[in-house]
Design an enzyme around this catalytic site. Structure first.
Site, mmCIF file in Angstrom:
data_model
loop_
_atom_site.group_PDB
_atom_site.id
_atom_site.type_symbol
_atom_site.label_atom_id
_atom_site.label_comp_id
_atom_site.label_asym_id
_atom_site.label_seq_id
_atom_site.Cartn_x
_atom_site.Cartn_y
_atom_site.Cartn_z
ATOM 1 N N ARG B 47 0.814 -1.217 0.000
ATOM 2 C CA ARG B 47 0.000 0.000 0.000
ATOM 3 C C ARG B 47 0.847 1.266 0.000
ATOM 4 O O ARG B 47 0.589 2.187 -0.771
ATOM 5 C CB ARG B 47 -0.930 0.018 1.218
ATOM 6 C CG ARG B 47 -2.143 -0.842 1.086
ATOM 7 C CD ARG B 47 -2.731 -1.156 2.436
ATOM 8 N NE ARG B 47 -1.723 -1.839 3.241
ATOM 9 C CZ ARG B 47 -1.451 -3.115 3.132
ATOM 10 N NH1 ARG B 47 -2.118 -3.844 2.281
ATOM 11 N NH2 ARG B 47 -0.497 -3.681 3.845
ATOM 12 N N HIS B 125 6.185 5.477 11.175
ATOM 13 C CA HIS B 125 5.541 5.364 9.860
ATOM 14 C C HIS B 125 4.682 6.621 9.721
ATOM 15 O O HIS B 125 3.451 6.552 9.693
ATOM 16 C CB HIS B 125 4.715 4.078 9.797
ATOM 17 C CG HIS B 125 4.291 3.702 8.416
ATOM 18 N ND1 HIS B 125 4.616 4.453 7.298
ATOM 19 C CD2 HIS B 125 3.563 2.656 7.958
ATOM 20 C CE1 HIS B 125 4.102 3.877 6.236
ATOM 21 N NE2 HIS B 125 3.460 2.788 6.608
#
Lengths: 156, 298
Positions: B47, B125
């Site tokens: 993704r 992240h």
């Protein structure tokens, strides 16, 4: 002149005396300063010496006046240390160590997966803060892991 | 993520919203025309990598790619610092994912162009957190949110960053996890210091009805030495249609994906399911970060 039986460590003519180090931390102070057997001058130390506030260690470094950055590094493991700069057997300056806000290449990050523990051409970098309880906390600028205990065990 | 103030986060989210029609292909943009973006993914990603590629192409930019690590000079023993020094001479911006913690920070020290962290190690992240925030803002609201986070709260990096970011907006947080995977006490304490109301529990009981956003995460089998224990936990934290019967009408369910079995398929068709929309929101969010980092939008 002092009686020989009282003379534990000789006074130094020129150099630095680090006093009021927490008992047992003298060798770590030498380590944090990068002072090893290759050092040119005489290095002597007292461990577990009696002091007004309990047992303490003392380090004497002949022929070398430590700079401010070096001295403040000591505060990571001996926050109550005092430093005397000696010239011609006289105390030229007496100061307390001050906790730095940043240290580089002094302590190894405790996170084995941190990039600073790899073979990359970098030194460890930490911000330094006081915890709410008054202790010293190092936070890795790469991975943000914190070291708040046994800092001496992680010296580079 | 901790480097960003609430104002800076809002600015990224505002920019993402402006770019959303481009992300949907309704409008065209040449914001990255003539710009070359290097994608350096040192570990697998689906993704993050594809949404960055989509974002770059929607903005008219060009992509150069490390390809597989096996086919690169990394296999010849080149260190990351040298790889970054070289690629930053080719590209106008680098997007990087790397298995070691802090590698993106280090890359920024050696790069002459901006670095966007596409995930480094097990802690950071940030683009995922931005897209989570964007999803919450678009589908619910950020200010004073009643959020429940469920699953692996101990190791899940997305929930840790999200806690910090949401605390800037005020929130009521409920953490649902087995005792082995509870939110680290350091984060709970940090939230409480920021006057965030925190509640911890090990099941969804009495939680769903009072939740505006339910953020699900995957519980990984390798965290449990005993497979039987894993089975028990897995079933206890499975979100089913039945559990949602008492849900608030405006509940939104998020998940960073991939999911395994923590959300039953019947939930996908409910108005609460938001996780595939969340995956799409990765595109406008990353478009905004690319455009802002390149300085083509102020």
């Amino acid at each position: 002149m002092k009686d020989k039986r009282d003379l534990k460590v000789q006074a130094i003519g020129n150099g630095t005396v680090i006093d009021h180090i927490e008992a047992g931390q003298a060798l770590n102070v030498l380590r944090i300063l990068g002072i090893s057997a290759n050092c040119q001058g005489t290095v002597s130390f007292l461990m577990n010496a009696p002091g007004a506030k309990g047992r303490k260690d003392v380090v004497k470094i002949e022929g070398r006046e430590l700079n401010v950055e070096e001295l403040n590094r000591i505060s990571l493991i001996a926050p109550n240390a005092t430093v005397n700069i000696i010239r011609d057997f006289e105390v030229l300056q007496k100061k307390n160590v001050v906790l730095p806000t940043y240290v580089e290449g002094v302590v190894r990050c405790i996170n084995p997966n941190c990039i600073s523990n790899s073979t990359e051409p970098i030194k460890s970098k930490f911000s330094v803060v006081r915890s709410e309880g008054g202790g010293v906390v190092l936070r890795c600028l790469y991975c943000e892991h914190a070291i708040s205990e046994n800092i001496a065990e992680h010296l580079v | 993520m901790k480097d960003f103030s609430r104002e800076e986060i809002d600015h990224v989210l505002d920019t993402a919203e402006k770019l959303e029609p481009v992300a949907r292909g309704i409008e065209k943009s040449r914001l990255l025309d003539g710009k070359i973006i290097a994608l350096l993914f040192f570990e697998p990603s689906t993704r993050t990598r594809l949404s960055f590629e989509t974002a770059i192409q929607r903005l008219g930019g060009q992509i150069i790619n490390l390809g597989s690590v096996e086919a690169s000079s990394v296999m010849k023993g080149e260190n990351l610092a040298d790889t970054i020094r070289v690629i930053s001479k080719y590209a106008d911006l680098i997007v990087m994912r790397h298995p070691q913690d802090g590698s993106a920070h280090m890359a920024s020290e050696f790069s002459s162009v901006p670095i966007i962290n596409g995930g480094d190690g097990s802690i950071h992240h940030p683009t995922q957190t931005f897209l989570d925030l964007y999803t919450i803002r678009r589908e619910s609201h950020l200010e004073g949110l009643k959020i429940t986070m469920a699953g692996d709260l101990k190791y899940g990096r997305t929930v840790h960053s999200l806690c910090h970011a949401l605390s800037l907006y005020g929130a009521e947080m409920t953490f649902v996890s087995p005792p082995e995977l509870r939110m680290p006490s350091e984060i709970v304490r940090d939230m409480e210091r920021r006057n965030i109301k925190v509640r911890e529990t090990d099941s969804f009981e009495n939680v769903i009805g009072d939740t505006e956003v339910l953020y699900m995460t995957r519980v990984q089998q390798e965290r449990f030495p005993d497979p039987e224990e894993y089975e028990k936990v897995k079933n206890k934290l499975k979100l089913t249609g039945e559990l949602l019967e008492g849900a608030a009408p405006d509940l939104k369910i998020l998940h960073p994906l991939p999911r395994v079995n923590e959300i039953a398929p019947e939930v996908d068709d409910t108005p609460y399911a938001c996780y595939f929309q969340q995956a799409f929101y990765g595109v406008p969010t990353r478009m905004a970060l690319l455009a802002l980092a390149m300085g083509v939008i102020e």
